[in-house]
Scaffold this motif. Structure first.
Motif, PDB file in Angstrom:
ATOM      1  N   LYS A   1     -16.954   0.835 -59.873  1.00 39.81           N
ATOM      2  CA  LYS A   1     -17.442  -0.211 -61.063  1.00 39.81           C
ATOM      3  C   LYS A   1     -18.449  -0.960 -60.804  1.00 39.81           C
ATOM      4  O   LYS A   1     -19.492  -1.005 -61.750  1.00 39.81           O
ATOM      5  CB  LYS A   1     -15.981  -0.836 -61.510  1.00 39.81           C
ATOM      6  CG  LYS A   1     -15.033  -0.453 -62.352  1.00 39.81           C
ATOM      7  CD  LYS A   1     -13.762  -1.282 -62.597  1.00 39.81           C
ATOM      8  CE  LYS A   1     -12.745  -0.598 -63.261  1.00 39.81           C
ATOM      9  NZ  LYS A   1     -13.207  -0.296 -64.613  1.00 39.81           N
ATOM     10  N   ASP A   2     -18.527  -1.455 -59.430  1.00 46.36           N
ATOM     11  CA  ASP A   2     -19.680  -2.431 -58.949  1.00 46.36           C
ATOM     12  C   ASP A   2     -21.009  -1.708 -59.024  1.00 46.36           C
ATOM     13  O   ASP A   2     -22.168  -2.209 -59.703  1.00 46.36           O
ATOM     14  CB  ASP A   2     -19.479  -3.201 -57.869  1.00 46.36           C
ATOM     15  CG  ASP A   2     -20.129  -4.295 -57.429  1.00 46.36           C
ATOM     16  OD1 ASP A   2     -20.249  -5.117 -58.305  1.00 46.36           O
ATOM     17  OD2 ASP A   2     -20.659  -4.128 -56.241  1.00 46.36           O
ATOM     18  N   LEU A   3     -21.061  -0.326 -58.403  1.00 44.60           N
ATOM     19  CA  LEU A   3     -22.168   0.247 -58.419  1.00 44.60           C
ATOM     20  C   LEU A   3     -22.813   0.575 -59.930  1.00 44.60           C
ATOM     21  O   LEU A   3     -24.068   0.463 -60.275  1.00 44.60           O
ATOM     22  CB  LEU A   3     -21.962   1.661 -57.538  1.00 44.60           C
ATOM     23  CG  LEU A   3     -21.827   1.168 -56.022  1.00 44.60           C
ATOM     24  CD1 LEU A   3     -21.877   2.494 -55.267  1.00 44.60           C
ATOM     25  CD2 LEU A   3     -22.966   0.214 -55.576  1.00 44.60           C
ATOM     26  N   ARG A   4     -21.781   1.028 -60.576  1.00 48.93           N
ATOM     27  CA  ARG A   4     -22.211   1.448 -62.056  1.00 48.93           C
ATOM     28  C   ARG A   4     -22.834   0.338 -63.015  1.00 48.93           C
ATOM     29  O   ARG A   4     -23.737   0.270 -63.524  1.00 48.93           O
ATOM     30  CB  ARG A   4     -21.149   1.979 -62.946  1.00 48.93           C
ATOM     31  CG  ARG A   4     -20.861   3.540 -62.503  1.00 48.93           C
ATOM     32  CD  ARG A   4     -19.964   4.054 -63.244  1.00 48.93           C
ATOM     33  NE  ARG A   4     -18.411   3.667 -63.106  1.00 48.93           N
ATOM     34  CZ  ARG A   4     -17.585   3.255 -64.199  1.00 48.93           C
ATOM     35  NH1 ARG A   4     -17.768   3.401 -65.330  1.00 48.93           N
ATOM     36  NH2 ARG A   4     -16.251   2.939 -63.750  1.00 48.93           N
ATOM     37  N   THR A   5     -22.306  -0.837 -62.638  1.00 50.59           N
ATOM     38  CA  THR A   5     -22.732  -2.050 -63.095  1.00 50.59           C
ATOM     39  C   THR A   5     -23.904  -2.515 -62.658  1.00 50.59           C
ATOM     40  O   THR A   5     -25.144  -2.842 -63.548  1.00 50.59           O
ATOM     41  CB  THR A   5     -21.720  -3.387 -62.962  1.00 50.59           C
ATOM     42  OG1 THR A   5     -20.481  -3.143 -63.364  1.00 50.59           O
ATOM     43  CG2 THR A   5     -22.208  -4.655 -63.530  1.00 50.59           C
ATOM     44  N   VAL A   6     -24.307  -2.320 -61.334  1.00 47.13           N
ATOM     45  CA  VAL A   6     -25.759  -2.466 -60.659  1.00 47.13           C
ATOM     46  C   VAL A   6     -26.889  -1.492 -61.513  1.00 47.13           C
ATOM     47  O   VAL A   6     -27.830  -1.784 -61.588  1.00 47.13           O
ATOM     48  CB  VAL A   6     -25.556  -2.442 -59.282  1.00 47.13           C
ATOM     49  CG1 VAL A   6     -27.125  -2.644 -58.666  1.00 47.13           C
ATOM     50  CG2 VAL A   6     -24.692  -3.245 -58.689  1.00 47.13           C
ATOM     51  N   LEU A   7     -26.276  -0.348 -61.420  1.00 43.25           N
ATOM     52  CA  LEU A   7     -27.194   0.755 -62.247  1.00 43.25           C
ATOM     53  C   LEU A   7     -27.391   0.532 -63.699  1.00 43.25           C
ATOM     54  O   LEU A   7     -28.231   1.242 -64.239  1.00 43.25           O
ATOM     55  CB  LEU A   7     -26.697   2.107 -61.786  1.00 43.25           C
ATOM     56  CG  LEU A   7     -26.759   2.548 -60.256  1.00 43.25           C
ATOM     57  CD1 LEU A   7     -25.662   3.952 -60.158  1.00 43.25           C
ATOM     58  CD2 LEU A   7     -28.185   2.776 -59.994  1.00 43.25           C
ATOM     59  N   GLY A   8     -26.578  -0.301 -64.523  1.00 46.95           N
ATOM     60  CA  GLY A   8     -26.666  -0.483 -65.664  1.00 46.95           C
ATOM     61  C   GLY A   8     -26.138   0.400 -66.566  1.00 46.95           C
ATOM     62  O   GLY A   8     -26.411   0.651 -67.797  1.00 46.95           O
ATOM     63  N   GLN A   9     -24.996   1.176 -65.800  1.00 44.71           N
ATOM     64  CA  GLN A   9     -24.332   2.059 -66.538  1.00 44.71           C
ATOM     65  C   GLN A   9     -23.116   1.601 -67.336  1.00 44.71           C
ATOM     66  O   GLN A   9     -22.856   0.550 -67.145  1.00 44.71           O
ATOM     67  CB  GLN A   9     -23.690   3.252 -65.801  1.00 44.71           C
ATOM     68  CG  GLN A   9     -25.011   4.200 -64.978  1.00 44.71           C
ATOM     69  CD  GLN A   9     -24.384   5.132 -63.892  1.00 44.71           C
ATOM     70  OE1 GLN A   9     -23.176   5.165 -63.438  1.00 44.71           O
ATOM     71  NE2 GLN A   9     -25.198   5.668 -63.300  1.00 44.71           N
ATOM     72  N   PRO A  10     -22.494   2.273 -68.317  1.00 41.48           N
ATOM     73  CA  PRO A  10     -21.219   1.648 -69.352  1.00 41.48           C
ATOM     74  C   PRO A  10     -20.159   1.287 -68.029  1.00 41.48           C
ATOM     75  O   PRO A  10     -19.996   2.450 -67.308  1.00 41.48           O
ATOM     76  CB  PRO A  10     -21.168   2.770 -70.182  1.00 41.48           C
ATOM     77  CG  PRO A  10     -22.379   3.684 -70.337  1.00 41.48           C
ATOM     78  CD  PRO A  10     -22.999   3.637 -68.890  1.00 41.48           C
ATOM     79  N   VAL A  11     -19.550   0.339 -68.310  1.00 46.20           N
ATOM     80  CA  VAL A  11     -18.355   0.106 -67.637  1.00 46.20           C
ATOM     81  C   VAL A  11     -17.143  -0.458 -68.401  1.00 46.20           C
ATOM     82  O   VAL A  11     -17.497  -1.667 -68.993  1.00 46.20           O
ATOM     83  CB  VAL A  11     -18.598  -0.763 -66.274  1.00 46.20           C
ATOM     84  CG1 VAL A  11     -17.312  -0.900 -65.361  1.00 46.20           C
ATOM     85  CG2 VAL A  11     -19.654  -0.327 -65.434  1.00 46.20           C
ATOM     86  N   GLN A  12     -16.027   0.037 -68.484  1.00 49.10           N
ATOM     87  CA  GLN A  12     -14.917  -0.506 -69.076  1.00 49.10           C
ATOM     88  C   GLN A  12     -14.035  -1.335 -68.135  1.00 49.10           C
ATOM     89  O   GLN A  12     -13.837  -0.774 -67.059  1.00 49.10           O
ATOM     90  CB  GLN A  12     -14.192   0.468 -69.876  1.00 49.10           C
ATOM     91  CG  GLN A  12     -14.888   1.328 -70.954  1.00 49.10           C
ATOM     92  CD  GLN A  12     -13.921   2.182 -71.766  1.00 49.10           C
ATOM     93  OE1 GLN A  12     -13.013   1.785 -72.154  1.00 49.10           O
ATOM     94  NE2 GLN A  12     -14.339   3.364 -71.549  1.00 49.10           N
ATOM     95  N   GLY A  13     -13.718  -2.480 -68.394  1.00 49.21           N
ATOM     96  CA  GLY A  13     -12.905  -3.309 -67.399  1.00 49.21           C
ATOM     97  C   GLY A  13     -13.686  -3.539 -66.205  1.00 49.21           C
ATOM     98  O   GLY A  13     -13.253  -3.354 -65.001  1.00 49.21           O
TER      99      GLY A  13
END
Length: 952
Positions: A857-869
């Motif tokens: 979740k953290d890496l997807r957030t940093v990469l600007g990807q969609p994250v639920q929760g």
């Protein structure tokens, strides 16, 4: 040569018989012949599976060995028949699954048809006129057929004695908190009784009351269950007496000083029904519990609030707790919702401890001798008994304990128990049009195995499969005539923590150490439960003499686990489990599973599963339907109570209809339990059951071990034409796959590849990881028996890198205190070689607990990807991609520099640097026999592959 009633006459002299005969002579003629009882093979029961049901249970059905056989094994490497003949086929699947077909399934599993064909009968025994025990040549499994109900259950007990007498004796003493007095004072034995007895510190009266409760409150089935249990005990005792008199009892009784090898003087204590309750408390607590850990959860929340402030800290903590993560894998994935144990909008009755006030309740007192030394140094001194002749070779064989110290290290509160899995596909998506199932429990790897295979056939009973040794009145996991079932540990929250206010009977101010507490206006004394254990050195355990006393305080709200202050007032935190004092109640559900007149379809199976109070996920398959049901005595909590934290011990916050005299309450009705019939497919690997059904612990997030199954089975279902072989392949491939490599490495590589990597060492490391991921991120051998992994360098990199990258990603943002508190709630890693993980080293089970979901979740957030929760904050590089990349590259460089000898430091079984050996599964010796290590595979211990073509 061992004289055991069911086998010897038909099998003749075994391999290595010269060594065994010499050993017998050494013991002064320890063994004497037994006549074989002659009987005809009974008529087989109707079997609607044909040849399409199979199963496997390593190492083998035979879990008993005489002293001569143990001596022969230790000196010459010989083994009794059927002690390890299922180990090879089980091991071979890890490399043989890619070419698997329905026709070759029996190369890796054993056909599990009912009855024994005439040409496959190895031996026939009649312990009574109304029961026959027939053993087959291939596996030595007891097929028990009775003409009366009593005779059938008597035969089950007799067969249990033949195959698991020593193990059953061990576990009744573990359940009673008396292992050291029975098997020696090795530190590991001390640890086991200290771990299990506090979960169920029963007196003999408590155990007797469980029996009476079942008889009085479960109608005819309860009365029949206790009759069955008594018949089972009678059969177990009949074998115990015959084996003692005939001198073919397990050799461990000599090695632990219970029986003299020469004179045969000594006693194997008789068994009684209350022993079965004590044993069931161990099994139920280990595999069927859930919840607890609320004090630790409270401490971690307080750390988060201290770091971020109350509002933000609570948000961050909840994001790591992931009570209802929208991205997590579900067993019931059809959109159904089953709310349970969720976060209330406004919590009531929460009893958070004052900062720095929590103290764990002491358990051990009055240590003397070896107990005192072991507590101080972690090792017991040696003062061995002198062993004559060749028996010196066995000196100290149990110095580390009858079970290793980490054997049940996963059996704490907060649901760290389950390793089982299940894969089921509806007939709509199979090649035959009939459902297909591959499922089984992961109960660990032991020698002998905790489970034992058997077939039971008698009035009202018709089933084949496995039962836990010592509670085998019924098949607990297996198949009936036209249906099969299995279970995984569910771990939902059936255990709560209460804060009982302390008091003094004379009205003076109480302290945290006070032994009186307030209950509905009264100041009551706590009940003090004690267990005094003492031991002396034996042939098997040369630990010096010692003793200690175990002590637990019990209240009407459960047993005391911690002491603290809440708002300045001293309290005791207690643990209350809904199945406490009711371990025996679940026997009704198992009785129904075995009754062909009761279980006739999916719905009747679900009704039977509802009678099991333990927290399990139950799966069912016949020729028409698949089904799922989550069992457990789920207490109905007071409105507004948050089950994740301690609650005040006051009537307003008790379980609804709570009766402390019998520990009963209102429980959620069947309709509120997660359940389904004929969903397109089901998977379970101890993942979240259904939407809004809150798990009891941390780790139900975006990446879970269940994804390894879900992705593969969904793909099979989408393609259609699923077969037994293809579903088994999906399980077997997942069993050798590294969860981090398949599910998280893609995001890690995206961050690393955001810019060119100029350092040649790092570029090479990244290339190795990419190649491994592209090949499937598996931990499998280059060829069967090679003992070398394909992509071994990439695997070593991941093993070294993962703990480093998690710390570098999260610790700077969380701070030392909160990071330490959260990692105490959920371990960072559980790779196969991670001996520090919840299941310990060489345990097979892996990737259930770890921070992979947080990292993802953290890496997807940093990469600007969609994250639920999303997590409550962004951590890697403080949310900056370049800084995150720098942190990952720096830790990858550290990992690349670590030699294999540091990544895999070695242990008693493996040399430092031996990667394959570090991962291997080792059957932990519970007795005198040991077995060779096998290739790592993350898979159930006992496993069935079934596809019923017909139905009654």
């Amino acid at each position: 040569m061992r004289r055991r009633i069911p086998r010897i006459a038909s099998q003749g002299v075994r391999s290595g018989s010269g060594a065994l005969i010499a050993a017998a002579a050494l013991m002064g003629g320890l063994l004497s012949p037994l006549p074989q009882a002659a009987a005809a093979e009974p008529t087989p029961t109707d079997d609607y599976c044909g040849t399409q049901c199979a199963d496997i249970l390593p190492p083998g059905a035979n879990g008993s060995a005489t002293l001569a056989e143990i001596l022969g094994h230790r000196l010459f490497g010989t083994k009794p028949a059927h002690s390890d003949d299922q180990l090879g086929p089980y091991d071979a699947l890890s490399s043989g699954y890619p070419s698997l077909t329905d026709d070759t399934l029996t190369d890796f599993f054993r056909e599990s048809s009912f009855g024994v064909p005439d040409d496959q009968v190895a031996s026939v025994t009649k312990p009574r006129e109304d029961v026959t025990i027939t053993r087959d040549k291939q596996n030595g499994v007891p097929h028990i057929k009775g003409t009366t109900r009593y005779g059938t259950e008597f035969g089950a007990g007799f067969a249990a004695g033949q195959d698991r007498l020593w193990l059953i004796d061990l576990f009744r003493h573990i359940g009673r908190g008396e292992l050291t007095s029975f098997a020696g004072g090795a530190p590991a034995n001390q640890g086991l009784e200290q771990q299990f007895w506090p979960q169920a510190p029963y007196t003999e009266k408590d155990l007797e009351q469980q029996v009476e409760w079942l008889r009085k409150n479960s109608g005819e089935r309860g009365e029949q269950a206790m009759k069955d249990a008594q018949a089972y005990v009678d059969g177990l005792n009949a074998y115990r007496e015959k084996a003692k008199k005939g001198r073919y009892f397990p050799g461990e009784y000599v090695l632990t000083g219970k029986v003299d090898a020469i004179t045969n003087i000594g006693e194997i204590q008789p068994f009684k029904i209350t022993d079965l309750i004590a044993l069931a408390s161990v099994v139920g607590g280990l595999f069927g519990g859930g919840g607890g850990g609320e004090v630790d959860a409270a401490l971690s929340l307080l750390k988060s609030q201290q770091k971020y402030g109350v509002e933000k800290g609570t948000e961050v903590w909840e994001s790591f707790r992931q009570r209802n993560d929208p991205e997590t894998v579900l067993t019931v994935h059809d959109g159904s919702s089953f709310p349970y144990a969720g976060k209330p909008e406004k919590a009531r009755g929460k009893a958070m401890p004052d900062a720095g006030s929590v103290e764990q309740e002491p358990l051990v007192y009055d240590r003397e001798g070896a107990a005192k030394t072991a507590a101080a140094s972690g090792a017991a001194p040696k003062d061995p008994v002198k062993a004559p002749g060749k028996l010196k070779k066995l000196q100290g064989m149990y110095d580390k304990g009858v079970l290793p110290a980490d054997t049940f290290s996963g059996a704490d509160s907060s649901s760290r128990k389950g390793m089982s899995n299940a894969l089921l596909v509806s007939g709509k998506h199979t090649a035959s049009g009939n459902p297909v199932a591959v499922f089984g429990p992961q109960t660990g790897y032991f020698a002998p195995q905790l489970l034992m295979m058997q077939e039971l056939d008698g009035p009202g009973i018709s089933a084949r499969g496995v039962s836990f040794a010592g509670v085998g009145m019924y098949i607990q996991l297996g198949r009936g005539q036209d249906y099969a079932w299995s279970a995984t540990s569910a771990g939902q929250d059936i255990t709560d923590t209460y804060a009982v206010e302390l008091c003094s009977p004379d009205g003076s101010a109480p302290t945290k150490q006070s032994t009186h507490y307030r209950y509905r206006g009264q100041c009551l004394p706590m009940e003090k439960l004690e267990k005094k254990n003492a031991w002396k050195p034996t042939l098997a355990d040369s630990t010096a003499a010692g003793s200690y006393r175990l002590q637990v305080f019990r209240t009407k709200y459960g047993t005391v686990t911690h002491r603290a202050t809440v708002d300045g007032k001293p309290v005791a935190y207690t643990s209350l489990r809904s199945t406490y004092r009711h371990e025996a109640d679940s026997i009704i559900g198992f009785q129904m599973f075995n009754d062909p007149s009761y279980v006739k379809d999916a719905k009747s199976f679900q009704k039977a599963a509802d009678r099991v109070g333990y927290a399990f996920n139950w799966f069912y398959a016949d020729s028409r339907d698949t089904a799922y049901y989550n069992s457990g005595s789920n207490p109905v909590r007071a409105a507004g109570v948050d089950p994740s934290f301690p609650v005040r011990a006051e009537p307003d916050y008790e379980w609804r209809d709570f009766d402390p005299a019998h520990n009963t309450a209102a429980y959620t009705p069947p309709a509120e339990h997660p359940q389904s019939v004929n969903q397109d497919y089901y998977i379970s690997w101890n993942n979240k059951q259904a939407e809004d059904f809150s798990g009891a612990g941390f780790g139900y997030g975006a990446v879970h071990r269940g994804d390894l199954l879900d992705d593969r089975v969904k793909k099979l279902v989408d393609e259609g034409g699923v077969t037994r072989a293809s579903l088994t392949q999906a399980m077997a491939e997942a069993a050798v796959t590294d969860l981090r490599g398949e599910q998280v490495l893609p995001e890690l590589l995206k961050v690393l590849r955001d810019k060119p990597v100029t350092d040649p060492r790092l570029a090479k490391a990244i290339q190795q990881l990419e190649a491994w991921r592209k090949a499937g991120a598996q931990r499998n051998q280059t060829a069967a028996g090679s003992r070398t992994y394909a992509h071994s360098d990439a695997i070593r990199l991941m093993d070294a890198w993962w703990p480093l990258l998690v710390e570098a990603e999260f610790k700077p943002g969380l701070g030392d205190g909160l990071y330490k508190s959260l990692t105490a709630q959920l371990a960072v890693d559980e790779s196969p070689s991670a001996g520090h993980g919840p299941t310990g080293s060489h345990a097979g089970s892996a990737f259930q607990y770890g921070w992979w979901g947080y990292v993802d979740k953290d890496l997807r957030t940093v990469l600007g990807q969609p994250v639920q929760g999303k997590l409550g904050d962004t951590y890697c590089g403080d949310g900056e991609l370049d800084a995150c990349r720098d942190a990952l590259l720096a830790t990858l460089a550290q990992a690349a520099a670590k030699p294999a000898t540091e990544v895999y430091p070695g242990d008693d079984s493996c040399k430092a640097g031996d990667q394959w050996c570090s991962d291997t599964i080792i059957h932990r010796a519970v007795g005198g026999l040991t077995h060779q290590p096998i290739q790592w595979q993350n898979r159930p211990t006992y496993q069935q592959v079934v596809e019923f073509p017909r139905h009654r």
